[in-house]
Each structure stands twice: as C-alpha cells, then as structure tokens.
Design an enzyme around this catalytic site. Structure first.
Site, PDB file in Angstrom:
ATOM      1  NE  ARG A 104     -36.737 -25.807  23.433  1.00 33.43           N
ATOM      2  CZ  ARG A 104     -38.059 -25.801  23.338  1.00 33.43           C
ATOM      3  NH1 ARG A 104     -38.782 -25.085  24.160  1.00 33.43           N
ATOM      4  NH2 ARG A 104     -38.639 -26.499  22.397  1.00 33.43           N
ATOM      5  CE  LYS A 126     -16.357 -31.489  32.610  1.00 36.24           C
ATOM      6  NZ  LYS A 126     -15.292 -32.487  32.522  1.00 36.24           N
ATOM      7  CD  GLU A 145     -11.826 -36.953  42.673  1.00 43.58           C
ATOM      8  OE1 GLU A 145     -10.950 -36.221  42.162  1.00 43.58           O
ATOM      9  OE2 GLU A 145     -12.482 -37.793  42.035  1.00 43.58           O
ATOM     10  CE  LYS A 169     -14.793 -29.201  39.187  1.00 39.76           C
ATOM     11  NZ  LYS A 169     -15.586 -30.422  39.212  1.00 39.76           N
ATOM     12  CD  GLU A 197     -12.388 -31.552  30.292  1.00 39.43           C
ATOM     13  OE1 GLU A 197     -13.497 -31.612  30.850  1.00 39.43           O
ATOM     14  OE2 GLU A 197     -11.581 -32.465  30.263  1.00 39.43           O
ATOM     15  NE  ARG A 242     -14.302 -28.746  34.330  1.00 34.89           N
ATOM     16  CZ  ARG A 242     -15.547 -28.335  34.557  1.00 34.89           C
ATOM     17  NH1 ARG A 242     -16.018 -27.293  33.935  1.00 34.89           N
ATOM     18  NH2 ARG A 242     -16.323 -28.975  35.402  1.00 34.89           N
ATOM     19  CG  ASN A 272      -9.462 -35.520  33.399  1.00 34.21           C
ATOM     20  OD1 ASN A 272     -10.438 -35.469  34.147  1.00 34.21           O
ATOM     21  ND2 ASN A 272      -9.503 -35.136  32.141  1.00 34.21           N
ATOM     22  CG  HIS A 325      -9.940 -38.833  37.248  1.00 37.08           C
ATOM     23  ND1 HIS A 325      -9.157 -38.335  38.270  1.00 37.08           N
ATOM     24  CD2 HIS A 325     -11.228 -38.692  37.653  1.00 37.08           C
ATOM     25  CE1 HIS A 325      -9.955 -37.898  39.236  1.00 37.08           C
ATOM     26  NE2 HIS A 325     -11.208 -38.108  38.893  1.00 37.08           N
ATOM     27  CG  HIS A 351     -12.774 -42.496  34.461  1.00 35.88           C
ATOM     28  ND1 HIS A 351     -14.107 -42.475  34.740  1.00 35.88           N
ATOM     29  CD2 HIS A 351     -12.327 -41.238  34.679  1.00 35.88           C
ATOM     30  CE1 HIS A 351     -14.456 -41.250  35.111  1.00 35.88           C
ATOM     31  NE2 HIS A 351     -13.385 -40.488  35.087  1.00 35.88           N
ATOM     32  CG  HIS A 382     -14.870 -41.452  41.005  1.00 32.98           C
ATOM     33  ND1 HIS A 382     -14.503 -41.687  39.704  1.00 32.98           N
ATOM     34  CD2 HIS A 382     -14.422 -40.202  41.313  1.00 32.98           C
ATOM     35  CE1 HIS A 382     -13.876 -40.623  39.238  1.00 32.98           C
ATOM     36  NE2 HIS A 382     -13.823 -39.697  40.192  1.00 32.98           N
TER      37      HIS A 382
HETATM   38  N1  LIG Z   1     -20.138 -33.357  37.711  1.00 35.44           N
HETATM   39  C1  LIG Z   1     -18.886 -33.508  38.047  1.00 35.44           C
HETATM   40  O1  LIG Z   1     -18.052 -32.643  37.812  1.00 35.44           O
HETATM   41  C2  LIG Z   1     -18.495 -34.745  38.769  1.00 35.44           C
HETATM   42  C3  LIG Z   1     -17.233 -34.837  39.339  1.00 35.44           C
HETATM   43  C4  LIG Z   1     -16.916 -35.979  40.053  1.00 35.44           C
HETATM   44  C5  LIG Z   1     -17.833 -36.993  40.163  1.00 35.44           C
HETATM   45  N2  LIG Z   1     -19.048 -36.877  39.590  1.00 35.44           N
HETATM   46  C6  LIG Z   1     -20.051 -37.955  39.713  1.00 35.44           C
HETATM   47  O2  LIG Z   1     -20.369 -38.106  41.080  1.00 35.44           O
HETATM   48  C7  LIG Z   1     -20.803 -39.444  41.299  1.00 35.44           C
HETATM   49  C8  LIG Z   1     -20.180 -39.964  42.563  1.00 35.44           C
HETATM   50  O3  LIG Z   1     -20.591 -39.143  43.631  1.00 35.44           O
HETATM   51  P1  LIG Z   1     -20.451 -39.601  45.157  1.00 35.44           P
HETATM   52  O4  LIG Z   1     -19.119 -40.150  45.381  1.00 35.44           O
HETATM   53  O5  LIG Z   1     -20.911 -38.446  45.963  1.00 35.44           O
HETATM   54  O6  LIG Z   1     -21.440 -40.851  45.261  1.00 35.44           O
HETATM   55  P2  LIG Z   1     -22.992 -40.987  45.591  1.00 35.44           P
HETATM   56  O7  LIG Z   1     -23.749 -39.828  45.149  1.00 35.44           O
HETATM   57  O8  LIG Z   1     -23.410 -42.311  45.071  1.00 35.44           O
HETATM   58  O9  LIG Z   1     -23.000 -41.039  47.184  1.00 35.44           O
HETATM   59  C9  LIG Z   1     -22.347 -42.093  47.840  1.00 35.44           C
HETATM   60  C10 LIG Z   1     -23.275 -42.786  48.851  1.00 35.44           C
HETATM   61  O10 LIG Z   1     -23.393 -41.974  50.026  1.00 35.44           O
HETATM   62  C11 LIG Z   1     -24.750 -41.758  50.339  1.00 35.44           C
HETATM   63  N3  LIG Z   1     -24.808 -40.446  50.991  1.00 35.44           N
HETATM   64  C12 LIG Z   1     -24.693 -39.241  50.411  1.00 35.44           C
HETATM   65  N4  LIG Z   1     -24.633 -38.286  51.328  1.00 35.44           N
HETATM   66  C13 LIG Z   1     -24.730 -38.885  52.527  1.00 35.44           C
HETATM   67  C14 LIG Z   1     -24.714 -38.414  53.863  1.00 35.44           C
HETATM   68  N5  LIG Z   1     -24.527 -37.114  54.135  1.00 35.44           N
HETATM   69  N6  LIG Z   1     -24.842 -39.312  54.844  1.00 35.44           N
HETATM   70  C15 LIG Z   1     -24.966 -40.629  54.567  1.00 35.44           C
HETATM   71  N7  LIG Z   1     -24.957 -41.136  53.337  1.00 35.44           N
HETATM   72  C16 LIG Z   1     -24.843 -40.266  52.321  1.00 35.44           C
HETATM   73  C17 LIG Z   1     -25.440 -41.852  49.017  1.00 35.44           C
HETATM   74  O11 LIG Z   1     -26.815 -42.135  49.183  1.00 35.44           O
HETATM   75  C18 LIG Z   1     -24.682 -42.996  48.364  1.00 35.44           C
HETATM   76  O12 LIG Z   1     -25.146 -44.224  48.829  1.00 35.44           O
HETATM   77  C19 LIG Z   1     -20.441 -40.221  40.064  1.00 35.44           C
HETATM   78  O13 LIG Z   1     -21.621 -40.465  39.335  1.00 35.44           O
HETATM   79  C20 LIG Z   1     -19.535 -39.289  39.293  1.00 35.44           C
HETATM   80  O14 LIG Z   1     -19.633 -39.467  37.896  1.00 35.44           O
HETATM   81  C21 LIG Z   1     -19.388 -35.784  38.900  1.00 35.44           C
HETATM   82 ZN   LIG Z   2     -12.908 -37.797  40.141  1.00 31.47          ZN
END
Ligand SMILES: NC(=O)c1ccc[n+]([C@@H]2O[C@H](COP(=O)([O-])OP(=O)(O)OC[C@H]3O[C@@H](n4cnc5c(N)ncnc54)[C@H](O)[C@@H]3O)[C@@H](O)[C@H]2O)c1
Ligand SMILES: [Zn+2]
Length: 541
Positions: free
Chosen positions: A294, A316, A358, A400, A410, A415, A419, A422, A426, A439
């Site tokens: 939990r 999130k 971003e 942020k 949100e 917040r 977007n 987005h 998306h 993304h």
């Molecule tokens: N929670 C939130 O508020 C929020 C906001 C924006 C995005 N997200 C989520 O984040 C995700 C996207 O995240 P991302 O863009 O970081 O992608 P990701 O986590 O897939 O990382 C991108 C790639 O880079 C590699 N990688 C990571 N760090 C590295 C490093 N230091 N050196 C070499 N390779 C590295 C990873 O293994 C992966 O292959 C999505 O699932 C999205 O929904 C969440």
């Molecule tokens: Zn985004």
C-alpha cells in the site's frame, strides 16, 4: 577571437573589483561597462540618470555592450541591470562565458551602501521595490553559465574561484530546487557528480535500511553499480532489479516483476524503492512503490533529459494498458530527486534533443528567459555541456515545481499548461504505434501545430511561430507531422485522456508566457493546420 568572460550580479556583488583581479590572473584586458558609458558620455552614471532618466541610461548601456562585444579576450564587468536587456544578454553570451556573482541580498546592499565613492541611484528606492527588482533580476542572473557565491569571501578568493570554474577545474555547483507540497515536500538536486553523493542525499531524505533499485538493462549496466556503491558507503543495503528497456515494458507485468523482487528481497513498510533511468523506469518504479504494501517510499534518480526536466518531478506514476498510455497509475511523490547531469553524457543525441523539446515547452508557456538561454546555448546543450545542461534542468524543475505546488493533482487547471503541444503530440505518438516518434519529437510537432492554431485563433504573432519552428529545427527536431490517417488521428485526439466529454482541449498561447485552454477548436481546423505544417515546414527527421 578569444572568448570574453562577463561578470554579472546585483549591486554590491563586487563585479568591478573581482573583474580587475580576474583580469590580472588571466592577463586579460578589464572592461567595466559603467566606465565605458561614463567616459563616452562625459558624465557620471548618476548624472546620466538625472539628465536622461533610466531609459536614456539603458540606451547608452546597450550601445556600450554592442561595442565592447566586438572584441574578445576581455574580462567584462556588467552593470546590475545590463543583462535585463535581451539583446545585450544575447551578445554577451555569444561572446563568451557569463558568470553570476551571487550573494545574499542584505549583504550585497550593505556592501553597496559602504562603497560611497560610487553613486547608486537604485539604492534610493524603497525597500519593497528593491526586493522586487532583486527577485526579477535573479530570474535572469540564474541563467548565467556559471554561478559563484560571494558570501563572506574576499575579491581574491572569488576571482580564483571564477577562474577555476570557467577553466573547468571546479565542477559547477549543485542547484537544489524545493518542491513545496506541505508534508509531501521534497528537494530536487541538480548537478554534476551527484551519483557519488546519492547515498548521503538519500539518507538526508529519510531513507533507512533496506531498499531496491529499479533500473533497466541499459541504464543499470552503465550506472547501477555506481549508485549501489554510493548507497552502500552511506550504510544502505540496496539490491537492484533491471527490467527490459522500452516503453512497451511499462506494463502491469513488469510491475509484477518489481513487486516480486521486492518480496524476495524482503522489503517492508519502511523500505524504499529507487528508480534509476528515464521516464519509463521512473513511472514504472514509482507505480510499484505506490502500490507495494500500500505504498513505500520512493526516490527518483532520472538519467534522461526528459526525466530530469519533467517526468521525475511531480509525482505522477503509472503504467500503460493495451488500450492506451498511462491509463493506470497514482500520485506518489518522491522523497527526493537526484538529477546527475553527468549521466546525460551517455544519452543518445536523439533522446537529448527530445528532452529539449520539453524545455522549449517550458520556455514558451512560462519563461522567456529560459527560452532565450536555449536559443543562445543550443549548440553547447546538444553537445552535452554539463554546465549548460545544469542550468536548463534546474530552471525546468523550478517551473515544474511551481506548477505542481499550485496544482498537485491537476484539479485547478494550472497543471494543464504542461500539456502545450501534447494534444496533437499524444495523438501522433499513438498513431505511430509509439515506434515512429519519440515523445519529445511528437511534442515538438504538436507545439508547432498548437502555435499555428494560436496564431489563427488567438492572435499569437506570426513571428513567435517562426521563432519556435526555427529553434526546433536547429535542435534537429521535427516540426511537421508524418502522413497519418486523418480520421484515426481525430479519434485519438478526442480520446486523449485529458479530453473532458470527449472535446479535444488545446493549450494555446496568447504570447510566450501567456496561455489559455480552448475546447472549441473545430476539428477541420486542426486538420487544416496539420496539412499546412506539412507543406510549409519541411520535416527535419
Ligand atoms: N510522470 C510524468 O510526469 C511523466 C512526464 C513525462 C513523461 N513521462 C513518461 O516518461 C516516459 C518517457 O521517458 P524517457 O523519454 O526518459 O524515455 P525512456 O525512459 O524510455 O529512456 C529513453 C532511452 O534512453 C535510455 N537511457 C536512459 N538514460 C540513459 C543514459 N543516461 N545513457 C544512455 N541511455 C539512457 C533508456 O534505456 C531508453 O532506451 C514515457 O513513458 C512517458 O509517459 C512521465
Ligand atoms: Zn511531455
């Protein structure tokens, strides 16, 4: 031409004295902007203020900066307000490094008052006004290339420190951004070399005893051992589980693997889970932490630019379903976020650029100074310069953090600004099966669409659309959508989980820094804009 070094900061920071000492150390010419203005005008600063007002003075100042920047190899002491002029700041940045001499406001004011040989027109203003001015200027100073604290230091010490940071001998100092959420408040630490300090930072945030690192095969093998060493030196026993790499693994099945690893390592209610990786690992590990027993404590160690500027802050967490992204999740704030900008060195260039999308978003919705910094320092950012990355990560987290503090779940509509770009982004990501565009790339295209919609419906000047497109293109990001099935795209836009009553919601700009939400944009107009995007802005990817 050899680079210049410009010292900026509030009155009393010692720009002139430190500048002279620094110039001696580096055997460079020293130039004081105020002195150049005075000798050209044949009047003192105070006399210019009296005769021509602040506006007259600022005009002379901008002229002086333009001429000073024609030469290189100088140490330049700027006036306190010099960099409030965007063109002057851009010139100084283009001509070399900009260093902020930061100090406590009261100490600086006391120092300035003591230097009676120098008239300070601004000191005569009421206290509240000086405070406002100080806060306003710190927003701009905060985007210097380097920051050196002058509190209780001699000019010689400060000059020596400036010399070391600009020569890369000293690491740029860490920045700590507080996220203020009453009892759920936490710090975001941004800096180089933070993996080495992770153990201490986790302990300071309350981590005790046992934990579990969740990473993936890529990041775990690069930095997992490093993080574990740092934690064990701090007395924390933290085994690691690596999940497969990829968005397609942000699922309940993978969460189950994490839960089971937590059971087999005998985590209990007081244990903690650390996410080491990009946004995928962060969302997944955070979700596992929110649900295991939990809810156990959670720590973010983001290693992509996107995760450092966005995903790791705000709480999130979640996983994807076959039916759509992020459909199952929770709000679960971390106890601390440790963003080591050195980890970005191994990040592929395409991922770095996607993260910058971003940052550019923050610039357009909230922070023209950040936007200008990205424009002025883009090449360094793309080359992975840790000092430049530190500034944009810290400032993005700042933005942020403020938005999250004002609207944690949100529910207040604030917040929603995040977007921007987005709604279309998306839909494009989904239409491409999450395999075509990253993304950040989809958001880049979506921001151009939203900006064009803003220009069409709300009067965003065309120049701002061009500015956005030019910056994204320089960063190697796409600005036009790939060919997609239009009906499918509209269906995806309508289904986007943020759409209330299935009316697509768009964050549009009135000007950079001022946004509105509209849910009355005709679908035909959206399609028309996207077609126009394709025909006007050539794709760069
Ligand atoms: N929670 C939130 O508020 C929020 C906001 C924006 C995005 N997200 C989520 O984040 C995700 C996207 O995240 P991302 O863009 O970081 O992608 P990701 O986590 O897939 O990382 C991108 C790639 O880079 C590699 N990688 C990571 N760090 C590295 C490093 N230091 N050196 C070499 N390779 C590295 C990873 O293994 C992966 O292959 C999505 O699932 C999205 O929904 C969440
Ligand atoms: Zn985004």
């Amino acid at each position: 031409m050899e680079d210049n070094v410009t010292l900026i900061g509030f009155m009393g920071a010692g720009k002139t004295t430190v500048g002279q000492r620094l110039a001696e150390r580096l055997s460079r010419r020293f130039v004081d902007v105020d002195e150049v203005i005075e000798s050209r005008a044949g009047m003192s600063v105070a006399e210019i203020f009296a005769a021509e007002g602040e506006r007259g003075f600022r005009r002379r100042e901008a002229d002086a900066v333009r001429d000073i920047c024609r030469a290189g190899g100088q140490v330049i002491a700027a006036g306190g307000g010099t960099v409030m002029d965007r063109d002057s700041l851009a010139r100084l940045r283009r001509s070399g490094a900009v260093v902020w001499l930061r100090g406590d406001m009261d100490e600086l004011l006391a120092r300035a008052a003591a230097q009676s040989q120098r008239p300070r027109p601004l000191l005569k203003r009421p206290r509240a006004e000086i405070e406002r001015l100080h806060a306003q200027r710190e927003r701009v100073y905060g985007l210097a290339d380097y920051v050196v604290d002058v509190t209780s230091k001699t000019p010689d010490d400060v000059a020596a420190e400036v010399e070391r940071v600009i020569q890369g001998l000293d690491r740029p100092a860490r920045v700590t951004v507080p996220v203020r959420l009453s009892e759920r408040s936490y710090d975001v630490h941004v800096g180089p070399g933070l993996l080495d300090e992770a153990g201490e930072l986790c302990c300071a945030a309350g981590a005790r005893g046992k934990g579990l690192i969740v990473s993936n095969e890529t990041v775990g093998s690069l930095y997992g051992g490093w993080l574990q060493r740092s934690l064990s030196l701090a007395g924390l026993r933290v085994p690691r589980v690596d999940v497969p790499d990829g968005e397609e693994f942000k699922t309940l099945d993978t969460a189950r693997r994490v839960w089971r690893a937590a059971v087999s390592h005998r985590l209990d209610r007081r244990s903690f889970i650390i996410a080491l990786g990009g946004g995928v690992v962060g969302d997944l590990a955070g979700f596992a932490a929110a649900t295991f027993l939990r809810g156990v404590d959670f720590i973010q160690v983001p290693t992509t630019l996107l995760a450092q500027v966005d995903a790791a802050v705000g709480g999130k967490v979640g996983v994807n379903l076959d039916e759509g992204k992020n459909l199952v999740g929770a709000f679960h704030q971390p106890r601390v976020v440790i963003a080591d900008v050195d980890t970005l060195r191994s990040l592929p260039g395409r991922e770095l650029a996607a993260g910058l999308a971003e940052v550019i978003k923050y610039g357009f919705i909230a922070d023209p100074d950040l936007l200008q910094f990205v424009e002025d320092r883009l090449e360094r950012l793309l080359a992975g310069d840790p000092a430049a990355l530190l500034r944009v990560v810290a400032r993005s987290c700042d933005i942020k953090a403020a938005i999250v503090a004002a609207d944690e779940r949100e529910t207040r509509g604030l917040r929603e600004a995040l977007n921007f770009g987005h709604t279309i982004g998306h839909a494009l990501e989904a239409a491409g099966g999450y395999a075509q565009l990253l993304h950040g790339e989809a958001v880049a295209v979506g921001m151009v669409g939203a900006a064009m919609l803003s220009a069409r419906t709300g009067g965003l000047p065309a120049g701002d659309v061009k500015r956005l497109v030019a910056l994204l293109q320089r960063a190697g990001l796409p600005t036009a959508p790939p060919e997609v099935d239009e009906e499918e795209l509209l269906a995806l836009i309508r289904r986007y989980k943020k759409a209330l009553d299935h009316r697509a919601r768009f964050v549009l700009l009135e000007e950079p820094g001022r946004w509105v939400v509209r849910d009355d944009i005709p679908e035909e107009l959206v399609l028309e804009i996207m077609r126009e995007q394709r025909s006007v802005w050539a794709t760069t990817s």
